[in-house]
Each structure stands twice: as structure tokens, then as C-alpha cells.
Motif scaffolding. Sequence first.
Motif: not given
Length: 402
Positions: A39-65
Motif C-alpha cells: 500500500s505505501s508509496h515507497e513500498a509500492l514503487s520498490l516492489w513494482s521495480g523488483l517484480t519488473f526487473s527480476v524477470t530480466f535479471l534472471v534472463s540476463a544470467i541464463v541467456s548465455p546458456m
Amino acid sequence: MESWKVNLISVWFGCFFTGLAISQILPFLPLYVAQLGVSSHEALSLWSGLTFSVTFLVSAIVSPMWGSLADRKGRKLMLLRASLGMAIAILLQAFATNVWQLFFLRAVMGLTSGYIPNAMALVASQVPRERSGWALSTLSTAQISGVIVGPLMGGFLADYLGLRTVFIFTAVLLMVSFTVTLFLIKEGARPTASKAERLSGKAVFATLPHPWLVVSLFVTTLVIQLSNGSISPILALFIQSLAPDSTNIAFLSGFIAAVPGVSALLAAPRLGKLGDRIGTGRILLATLIVAVVLFFAMSFVTSPAQLAVLRFLLGFADGAMLPAVQTLLLKYSSDRVTGRIFGYNQSFMYLGNVAGPMMGAAVSALAGYRWVFIATAAVVLINVWQLWRAFKKAQPKSRDVE
């Protein structure tokens, strides 16, 4: 019809359904995070960024494989893996009951991603080199078209049937992409190099006429993805702050997210042809400068309509950027290393997808929504300077920015 043309048409539809499916979700992910109890602005901004980014972070790690596996087993298998895997991961997201489950499933989704980059690599490896620029620009319109339709369709579903329905419908579309790939795309046998014949990373760059320019193009790919992704975690929330009394925030967010796709679809082929005449590098630098101006202007908007107009104008630049980078990478690499160069570029693309949402979420939490646009403009401006320097170093052999 030649086999590469059949594959181009088939993979176009696969990319269209993949782009449509993914873009249905992204504009509303912050609203879904809020629905899961943040609910809070700070937590919502943080979790929105994390849920967006984690997909692409994992993709960047496994992409060479996955890239190595594609070299050995073929790109069609990677396309099937990506479309089926993402369909399952996204379907499960519809049933998340807290933000941690969503975060985990978005990470799993990263393990299965890679349809569009592998489709690009498949087409680049089969199309005659003199037609590669046209083929890649044509293929880029598939994702752009999906990005136009996806948020509008997703917004309608979210407002009238609920956010969870969007995830279920997205999974169905990815199964359509899987079916198109399975039955229509053909991949012939490709010569495989022995371990002794495979070039090391250092040797790959030793074959390039302008290695520093190629690295600068990699960085540009990262910055393009960063600039597109930086406002993703805050777009729906920013629109909500501009129109607090609106009852259809999801559809409005989807519309504003889709608007750049319309102008990008109009601009891509025309700017591609213009680049053939006056230099692809010139087009790339000009569109990046336009993006700087527009991102800066977005920080001053006072209504969703103003934001929509500026994002529509941004689409004209977006339609040229990545196709221009890919065309230049093809130009400055030989047939022997094109696949490797595209693989490296794919990793930078994923890193940009990670850095953008994280930067946007962090700046938003610390300074507010409007500063996200200013920070994005500053990053793109720095990239314009470094890319211009790289083109100058490549002269007089390079005629792209003369």
C-alpha cells in the motif's frame, strides 16, 4: 516461396503474439502489486521495480546458456521452450496470493524468456545479407504491433473482468505463439563448429573492423531498453496521480502505454529507408536526441492527455532505434561472428530491462514520479555523447554519420 520468407512470415506472427501477450501485463503490474496488499508509496514503487526487473535479471544470467544450447540444438527449440515456459509461468501468476509469490513466479518467467531475440537471430542467420536490414525491420513491426494491441486489450480485460483475467488470457496467447512456432517455422541443418574452431570472446572482437563502435552499440541497446523500462513501474501510478478521480485507470494506463507503438509502427519502415539513404548512424543519433527532449518534457505534464501526446511523439523515435542498432551490428560484423554479436547484444538488452525499472523505482521512491523522466533523459543524453564519439573514431572508414 523461399524457405526464409516462409519463416519470416511465420516468426512474425509468433513475435506478434508474444509481444501482445507480454505487453498486456506490464502496464498493470503495479496495480496488481497493490491488489496483493502493498500500500505505501515507497513500498509500492520498490516492489513494482523488483517484480519488473527480476524477470530480466534472471534472463540476463541464463541467456548465455540458452544461446549456447541454441547453437547446438537449434533456435526453433528455443522458441518452443520460451513460448511454452512463459505461458505456464504467467498462468500461475494469475493465482498469486501475495507479492512474494508474484516475485518468485516473475523470476521463473525469466528462466523461460527469449522468444523475440531468438526469432531475430533465426531470421538474421537465414536471410540473404543484402536484405537483412529490411527483414529485421519487418520483424520488429511484429513486436510493435503486439505492443499496440496488448495494453488496450489488457486494460479492457482488467477493468471489466479483473486483473487476474489478464494473466490467464496472456497464457492462452502464448500457447498460440507456441502452436505457430511448432507447425510453421522450419529450421534447416546448420553447420556447427568444433570446439577447436570456436572463437573465444576476445577473438570475436579481433575480427571486427570497429570493435569500440560495436561495444558502443551494445551500450546503446542497454540505454534504449533502460529508457523504455524506467517509467514502466510508475506509469500507472503516475497516471493515477494525474487523474485521481478516474474510474478506469487500467484502461487509461494501457492506452498511454500503447500509444508509442502506433507512431513506431508508422515510423519504422520509413526511417529505415531514410537510414539507407543518409546513414543509419545519423538516424540513430537523431532519434536518441529526440527522446532526450521528449523525456524531459514529460516531467512537466499536468494531465494524462499531455503525457499521451508526448509518448505518441516518442514512438516515432522508438520505431527506429533498435532496428538501427541491429542493422549497424550486422554491417560491422562478419557472417562468422554475427550470431555471437547478436548474443552479446541480447545480454545488454536484458541488462537494460533490469536497470530501467530498478532505476525508475529507486528515483520514484527517493524523489517522486517526475524525476524518473528527468533521470531517464540524462542517461540517454550521456549515451548520445558516447555513441557520437564512437562514430567519430570509426571515421573515415565509416560513412554512417558523415
